[in-house]
Scaffold this motif. Structure first.
Motif, PDB file in Angstrom:
ATOM      1  N   ASP A  67      64.079  40.690  56.166  1.00 12.31           N
ATOM      2  CA  ASP A  67      64.375  40.496  54.748  1.00 12.31           C
ATOM      3  C   ASP A  67      63.107  40.282  53.931  1.00 12.31           C
ATOM      4  N   THR A  68      62.058  41.036  54.283  1.00 11.60           N
ATOM      5  CA  THR A  68      60.762  40.915  53.616  1.00 11.60           C
ATOM      6  C   THR A  68      60.516  42.112  52.705  1.00 11.60           C
ATOM      7  N   LEU A  69      60.028  41.857  51.495  1.00 12.28           N
ATOM      8  CA  LEU A  69      59.571  42.905  50.592  1.00 12.28           C
ATOM      9  C   LEU A  69      58.046  42.907  50.595  1.00 12.28           C
ATOM     10  N   HIS A  70      57.473  44.044  50.900  1.00 20.04           N
ATOM     11  CA  HIS A  70      56.020  44.201  50.970  1.00 20.04           C
ATOM     12  C   HIS A  70      55.624  45.137  49.834  1.00 20.04           C
ATOM     13  N   THR A  71      54.804  44.645  48.917  1.00 18.11           N
ATOM     14  CA  THR A  71      54.477  45.382  47.696  1.00 18.11           C
ATOM     15  C   THR A  71      52.998  45.745  47.658  1.00 18.11           C
ATOM     16  N   TYR A  72      52.750  46.989  47.240  1.00 21.50           N
ATOM     17  CA  TYR A  72      51.395  47.455  46.971  1.00 21.50           C
ATOM     18  C   TYR A  72      51.317  47.772  45.478  1.00 21.50           C
ATOM     19  N   VAL A  73      50.600  46.948  44.745  1.00 22.78           N
ATOM     20  CA  VAL A  73      50.378  47.170  43.323  1.00 22.78           C
ATOM     21  C   VAL A  73      49.123  48.017  43.196  1.00 22.78           C
ATOM     22  N   SER A  74      49.247  49.204  42.651  1.00 21.81           N
ATOM     23  CA  SER A  74      48.122  50.133  42.556  1.00 21.81           C
ATOM     24  C   SER A  74      47.566  50.137  41.137  1.00 21.81           C
ATOM     25  N   LEU A  75      46.251  49.961  41.038  1.00 23.39           N
ATOM     26  CA  LEU A  75      45.586  49.978  39.736  1.00 23.39           C
ATOM     27  C   LEU A  75      44.376  50.906  39.782  1.00 23.39           C
ATOM     28  N   GLU A  76      44.269  51.718  38.775  1.00 17.99           N
ATOM     29  CA  GLU A  76      43.114  52.616  38.633  1.00 17.99           C
ATOM     30  C   GLU A  76      42.070  51.900  37.788  1.00 17.99           C
ATOM     31  N   ARG A  77      41.204  51.165  38.465  1.00 20.84           N
ATOM     32  CA  ARG A  77      40.198  50.357  37.799  1.00 20.84           C
ATOM     33  C   ARG A  77      38.898  50.424  38.590  1.00 20.84           C
ATOM     34  N   ALA A  78      37.773  50.148  37.923  1.00 23.05           N
ATOM     35  CA  ALA A  78      36.477  50.124  38.593  1.00 23.05           C
ATOM     36  C   ALA A  78      36.382  48.906  39.498  1.00 23.05           C
ATOM     37  N   LEU A  79      35.510  48.990  40.492  1.00 26.88           N
ATOM     38  CA  LEU A  79      35.308  47.854  41.386  1.00 26.88           C
ATOM     39  C   LEU A  79      34.838  46.618  40.623  1.00 26.88           C
ATOM     40  N   ASP A  80      34.036  46.821  39.578  1.00 34.10           N
ATOM     41  CA  ASP A  80      33.557  45.686  38.783  1.00 34.10           C
ATOM     42  C   ASP A  80      34.710  44.944  38.120  1.00 34.10           C
ATOM     43  N   TRP A  81      35.740  45.676  37.735  1.00 33.58           N
ATOM     44  CA  TRP A  81      36.907  45.048  37.103  1.00 33.58           C
ATOM     45  C   TRP A  81      37.555  44.080  38.088  1.00 33.58           C
ATOM     46  N   PHE A  82      37.729  44.520  39.331  1.00 38.09           N
ATOM     47  CA  PHE A  82      38.324  43.642  40.343  1.00 38.09           C
ATOM     48  C   PHE A  82      37.381  42.510  40.721  1.00 38.09           C
ATOM     49  N   ALA A  83      36.070  42.795  40.711  1.00 39.90           N
ATOM     50  CA  ALA A  83      35.096  41.760  41.089  1.00 39.90           C
ATOM     51  C   ALA A  83      35.128  40.578  40.126  1.00 39.90           C
ATOM     52  N   ALA A  84      35.575  40.803  38.896  1.00 38.12           N
ATOM     53  CA  ALA A  84      35.643  39.731  37.912  1.00 38.12           C
ATOM     54  C   ALA A  84      36.840  38.807  38.141  1.00 38.12           C
ATOM     55  N   ILE A  85      37.719  39.142  39.088  1.00 42.52           N
ATOM     56  CA  ILE A  85      38.904  38.335  39.393  1.00 42.52           C
ATOM     57  C   ILE A  85      38.612  37.496  40.629  1.00 42.52           C
ATOM     58  N   ASP A  86      38.887  36.219  40.562  1.00 46.14           N
ATOM     59  CA  ASP A  86      38.682  35.326  41.695  1.00 46.14           C
ATOM     60  C   ASP A  86      39.943  35.318  42.554  1.00 46.14           C
ATOM     61  N   PHE A  87      39.942  36.134  43.619  1.00 48.03           N
ATOM     62  CA  PHE A  87      41.125  36.237  44.460  1.00 48.03           C
ATOM     63  C   PHE A  87      41.287  35.021  45.366  1.00 48.03           C
ATOM     64  N   THR A  88      40.305  34.123  45.398  1.00 54.09           N
ATOM     65  CA  THR A  88      40.496  32.869  46.130  1.00 54.09           C
ATOM     66  C   THR A  88      41.376  31.900  45.348  1.00 54.09           C
ATOM     67  N   ASP A  89      41.541  32.149  44.054  1.00 55.52           N
ATOM     68  CA  ASP A  89      42.459  31.383  43.213  1.00 55.52           C
ATOM     69  C   ASP A  89      43.723  32.225  43.047  1.00 55.52           C
ATOM     70  N   ALA A  90      44.680  32.026  43.932  1.00 52.85           N
ATOM     71  CA  ALA A  90      45.846  32.906  43.996  1.00 52.85           C
ATOM     72  C   ALA A  90      46.609  32.945  42.675  1.00 52.85           C
ATOM     73  N   ALA A  91      46.796  31.781  42.051  1.00 53.63           N
ATOM     74  CA  ALA A  91      47.574  31.740  40.815  1.00 53.63           C
ATOM     75  C   ALA A  91      46.884  32.508  39.695  1.00 53.63           C
ATOM     76  N   ALA A  92      45.576  32.296  39.543  1.00 53.29           N
ATOM     77  CA  ALA A  92      44.845  32.986  38.482  1.00 53.29           C
ATOM     78  C   ALA A  92      44.786  34.486  38.743  1.00 53.29           C
ATOM     79  N   ALA A  93      44.567  34.879  39.994  1.00 53.18           N
ATOM     80  CA  ALA A  93      44.504  36.307  40.325  1.00 53.18           C
ATOM     81  C   ALA A  93      45.851  36.969  40.087  1.00 53.18           C
ATOM     82  N   THR A  94      46.931  36.293  40.481  1.00 51.68           N
ATOM     83  CA  THR A  94      48.273  36.841  40.268  1.00 51.68           C
ATOM     84  C   THR A  94      48.541  37.046  38.785  1.00 51.68           C
ATOM     85  N   ALA A  95      48.184  36.052  37.986  1.00 52.99           N
ATOM     86  CA  ALA A  95      48.419  36.152  36.547  1.00 52.99           C
ATOM     87  C   ALA A  95      47.622  37.300  35.938  1.00 52.99           C
TER      88      ALA A  95
END
Length: 376
Positions: free
Chosen positions: A218-246
């Motif tokens: 009963d698991t949903l596994h999601t892949y959110v795909s974004l067409e963005r530069a690596l620098d755009w993702f680098a500006a997101i702190d993925f160690t802060d799950a709540a902030a990255a999710t938002a």
């Protein structure tokens, strides 16, 4: 064949090669950097196609084991507009040629089919040097060495074996996945579970898509795909799950809440998966005693074919070596001549073409038309 075969990498391609060689009585050793089979999660669902992946499993003599791990009903597909409108709701009637299995379970049946000791865990390849006459020496990070008469790089995107054959290196493909999981979805996340349905969900818009699968438990596994530069993702702190999710969720403002819930209601922190690719026409001249398979040979952005092609590579290489036991170079030439054009073929439908639809105004409807035309 008296020359030992050494495979670097115990992914699906390397293990398929090892199994086919074992079936034909050819000794083989696989060296894997991971410490054990359970060192990390092995990813989500894979659809194993009747025109490549299943052919590899037949060559490996593992079709019964494969059928035992197929998840019934997971070939169902839903295509929705970002506002939640259902464009396609296709049931799994059992006649499709792409049954779904968990990657980890597929790897397990391959591992279980090999004699004990075939895979050596905790061996990360470091330097590799040619010794002449097709022989190579691999030095591992712990200082140990092995000399082999046939070296196969099945070690993925950042292959240590590839530089023996090619100067090509993977480059960012322009898109990335952000991966999330929802557990106990039917009871804890009913709206999202209903949107996904029994199999796969696709929702696409210019520069962003959501792909979700219903997995086991009963698991949903999601892949959110974004067409963005690596620098755009680098500006997101993925160690802060709540902030990255938002931050990721903001890219989907205005989408139906049952769809954005696949991002915002995740039961695990979001994980970034950048996509890298080798040149589509990646080739190399024949170098004695060494070759590549899978992502080491033809890495591409996710298109639904990567695992299937790696397994077919492994099976066909194993069959070629069995057919030419006294002529490794003839076997490698035969294998590469078939593998090169196959790996550069354009995928007609399984995800990659979503990114190839050029109409920013009607991207999702173009995808919908593509799917329904295939069913006519």
């Amino acid at each position: 064949m008296h020359t030992p075969v050494t495979i670097i990498g115990a992914g699906l391609g390397g293990l398929t090669l090892a199994r086919v060689l074992h079936v034909h009585g050819i000794p083989v050793t696989v060296y894997e950097a991971e410490a054990s089979p359970l060192a990390r999660l092995q990813g989500g669902l894979l659809d194993i196609h009747d025109y490549n992946g299943q052919l590899a499993l037949k060559a490996a003599g593992l079709m019964d084991e494969f059928h035992a791990i197929v998840l019934a009903g997971r070939q169902a597909m839903r295509v929705l507009d970002p506002d939640g409108t259902v464009l396609l709701d296709k049931a799994d009637d059992g006649t499709g040629g792409r049954p779904e299995v968990q990657r980890g379970e597929l790897r397990r049946i391959l591992l279980d089919s090999l004699p004990a000791g075939t895979v050596r865990w905790g061996y990360k390849a470091g330097s590799i040097r040619a010794l002449g006459e097709g022989r190579h020496e691999v030095e591992f990070d712990d200082g140990s060495r092995v000399v082999t008469g046939l070296l196969v790089g099945a070690d993925g995107a950042w292959s240590r074996v590839r530089p023996l054959l090619s100067t090509a290196t993977p480059e960012y493909a322009g898109t990335s996945f952000v991966e999330t999981y929802l557990f106990d979805a039917d009871t804890r996340h009913p709206a999202a579970a209903k949107a996904v349905g029994g199999g796969m969900l696709i929702v696409a818009a210019p520069g962003r898509e959501i792909f979700a699968h219903r997995e086991t438990g009963d698991t949903l596994h999601t892949y959110v795909s974004l067409e963005r530069a690596l620098d755009w993702f680098a500006a997101i702190d993925f160690t802060d799950a709540a902030a990255a999710t938002a931050r990721i969720a903001r890219e989907f403002d205005g989408w139906a809440p049952e769809l954005t819930a696949l991002i915002t209601d995740g039961d695990t922190g979001p994980v970034l998966r950048p996509h890298y690719a080798l040149p589509a026409e990646h080739r190399w001249d024949r170098v004695p005693g060494v070759t590549l398979l899978g992502d080491a040979a033809h890495l591409a952005a996710p298109n639904g074919e990567g695992a299937n092609l790696a397994m077919l590579d492994g099976a066909e290489l194993g069959q070629a070596l069995a057919a030419h036991p006294d002529d490794i170079e003839a076997a490698l030439t035969e294998y590469e001549e078939a593998m090169f054009p196959r790996s550069s073929e354009v995928v007609t439908f399984e995800g990659a073409e979503v990114h190839g639809i050029d109409s920013d105004d009607d991207r999702l409807h173009a995808l919908f038309d593509m799917i329904t035309k295939k069913d006519r």
